[in-house]
Design a protein around this motif. Sequence first.
Motif, PDB file in Angstrom:
ATOM      1  N   GLU A 176      -1.391  -6.657  -4.238  1.00  9.80           N
ATOM      2  CA  GLU A 176      -1.988  -5.823  -3.193  1.00  9.80           C
ATOM      3  C   GLU A 176      -3.394  -5.370  -3.588  1.00  9.80           C
ATOM      4  O   GLU A 176      -4.311  -5.313  -2.749  1.00  9.80           O
ATOM      5  CB  GLU A 176      -1.104  -4.603  -2.924  1.00  9.80           C
ATOM      6  CG  GLU A 176       0.231  -4.909  -2.267  1.00  9.80           C
ATOM      7  CD  GLU A 176       1.249  -5.493  -3.246  1.00  9.80           C
ATOM      8  OE1 GLU A 176       2.244  -6.084  -2.779  1.00  9.80           O
ATOM      9  OE2 GLU A 176       1.051  -5.365  -4.484  1.00  9.80           O
ATOM     10  N   GLU A 179      -5.686  -8.322  -3.209  1.00 11.47           N
ATOM     11  CA  GLU A 179      -5.988  -8.547  -1.792  1.00 11.47           C
ATOM     12  C   GLU A 179      -7.023  -7.557  -1.288  1.00 11.47           C
ATOM     13  O   GLU A 179      -7.892  -7.902  -0.484  1.00 11.47           O
ATOM     14  CB  GLU A 179      -4.702  -8.432  -0.963  1.00 11.47           C
ATOM     15  CG  GLU A 179      -4.913  -8.754   0.508  1.00 11.47           C
ATOM     16  CD  GLU A 179      -3.614  -8.731   1.303  1.00 11.47           C
ATOM     17  OE1 GLU A 179      -3.677  -8.873   2.531  1.00 11.47           O
ATOM     18  OE2 GLU A 179      -2.540  -8.575   0.685  1.00 11.47           O
ATOM     19  N   VAL A 182     -10.444  -8.806  -2.011  1.00  6.82           N
ATOM     20  CA  VAL A 182     -10.875  -9.860  -1.092  1.00  6.82           C
ATOM     21  C   VAL A 182     -11.328  -9.259   0.236  1.00  6.82           C
ATOM     22  O   VAL A 182     -12.333  -9.686   0.818  1.00  6.82           O
ATOM     23  CB  VAL A 182      -9.743 -10.879  -0.882  1.00  6.82           C
ATOM     24  CG1 VAL A 182     -10.151 -11.932   0.146  1.00  6.82           C
ATOM     25  CG2 VAL A 182      -9.364 -11.548  -2.200  1.00  6.82           C
TER      26      VAL A 182
END
Length: 225
Positions: A176, A179, A182
């Motif tokens: 998580e 992510e 990103v």
Amino acid sequence: MTAREDTPGHEADQDAPAPSAPPAPAGTAGPPAELGTEALRALSHPLRIRILDLLPSHGPLTASKLGEIVGESSGSTSYHLRQLAKHGLVREVEGKGTARERWWERTPGGFSISTVGKESPASRQTAEAVNMEFLRLRHERVMAFVRAGQGADEETLEKWQGATTFFAANKWATPEQMEALVVAWDRFVAEHIDPLSSQEDVPGTLPFEVHFDVFPTIDPAGNPL
């Protein structure tokens, strides 16, 4: 694994051929559209990947000029350009060239290639092979730049010293948290990188490349590499 390729941002041509997976609009935060199976299959040729890799830094090119660069005949590069155009990966430059000498550019918006969710092992292998070829070409450009620095004069080195960096970080994070990095990068691209599009003719500009990689350094069993 998912690899993403960005393209120069121009206004979309409404007459451009429809790709299997339409490119994301330039300036939009978020991942670009994933290539469909047919487009990915069409791209699974080293010369086509090389053509896509050359167009952003060289700008629009004719099949003849591409042939000179890659050491192929213009008939060969013309054929591969038409195959890429069928899937919306390249397009003709509107208002430039003639019926005999067409100019081509990468279709704006970028695309991603993922090995996840493919319907067959063959499709996953194709996606992986295409990603590996893009990564190989990226590495070649980095090495070429480093080698070129050995022969550059002091004035050139000083001019670009503060504008060039290679950065790597090794941390521990949850999926998580990775992510979230990103997502933050997508916002950064929309705010700082996308506005630099369409500057090929601006005095003082040079083609440049930005790399941002986030990936777990573990093997399939979860052991550190």
